[in-house]
Design a protein around this motif. Sequence first.
Motif: not given
Length: 361
Positions: A247-270
């Motif tokens: 949850v913590g890591a996902s919230l941190g990732f959302l900081w950069f993935n929120a619209y408009p995204a600075q990076m995407f998760m890719g299959d490695v994450g999903s």
Amino acid sequence: MFYHLFYPLSSDYSIFNVFRYITFRSAYAGITALVLCLVFGPMVIRALQKLEVGETIRTDGPQSHISKSGTPTMGGLLVIFTFLLATLLWANLTNTYVWLLIFVAVGFGLIGFVDDFLKLRKGKGLTARSKLFWQILVATMVGLFCTYFDPHRMGFATNLYVPFFKDFTPDLGGWYVVLIVIVIVGTSNAVNLTDGLDGLAIGPIIIATLTYTALVYITGHFKFAGYLNIQYVGGAGEIAVLTSAIVGASLGFLWFNAYPAQMFMGDVGSLSLGAILGTVAVIAKQELLLILVGGIFVIEALSVIIQVAYFKYTGGKRFFKMAPLHHHFEHLGWEEPKVIVRFWIIAVVLAMLSLSTLKLR
């Protein structure tokens, strides 16, 4: 590591007694993962840009997505790295379930990494058959362990617990392994299909993982499990440390993935996060409840199945304007942020309904 380092000192210094509590370590595992993600996020984005690890946008998709082309992808590596590090720091590393979930995270993460890497270098990832083979292989290993080799589940390992029914627990026998494979592989691919808009997949992942954090804590607590009349699974409570880290890591990732995204998760994450969610549901003996908890992922996957089946049956007609379902709403004129937030709202409602089933039996 901190548990093994500091908790033994509690006999001499009472302040270290807090390290025995799962709730304490879960909270700080989440905070640690969040901070790590926020610190390393910009570095990862710059590194992905330097390596030219950019997303390729489908030409038949919504025209508003063309501008996303070249956005750094494979950001799921950041999520996996930070939550694994936080887990290793705060979890009880003698717990079998923690290592089982680490195995799933790394196994499915590798499958996703290879798929992403091949897409970037050759323009085409793993074949569907090859990807499915490796997913089934990893999931089968998990299924065999949980069904036949897990000492905490002996006596009820093959029983299926059905939401809303207190005493209906059919014994599936060897077919339970098949169920586990379907749950893990299905959830992994459903999350992958949902990951099509900025923050769309990671939001429901956070919500569903929070829900299962509560469920595994209750499942691993003898008194709470008894009070709610759900199956007690010894050692399952420790999983809350790992899921809190996610949850913590996902919230941190959302900081950069929120619209408009600075990076995407890719299959490695999903693929990895979806497989972890499915495995947690299996360990908690709440596999069927995942249909409700992860309802967004189920709906997205069903929309693709319906679209393909209808296309073949009608000889080329489409049931939705575009699948997965989030693209259908974009074609209807919904702005991307509106689609995302409304899907999040639905995910929250489904999570609340899921928790209510603990008493509605």
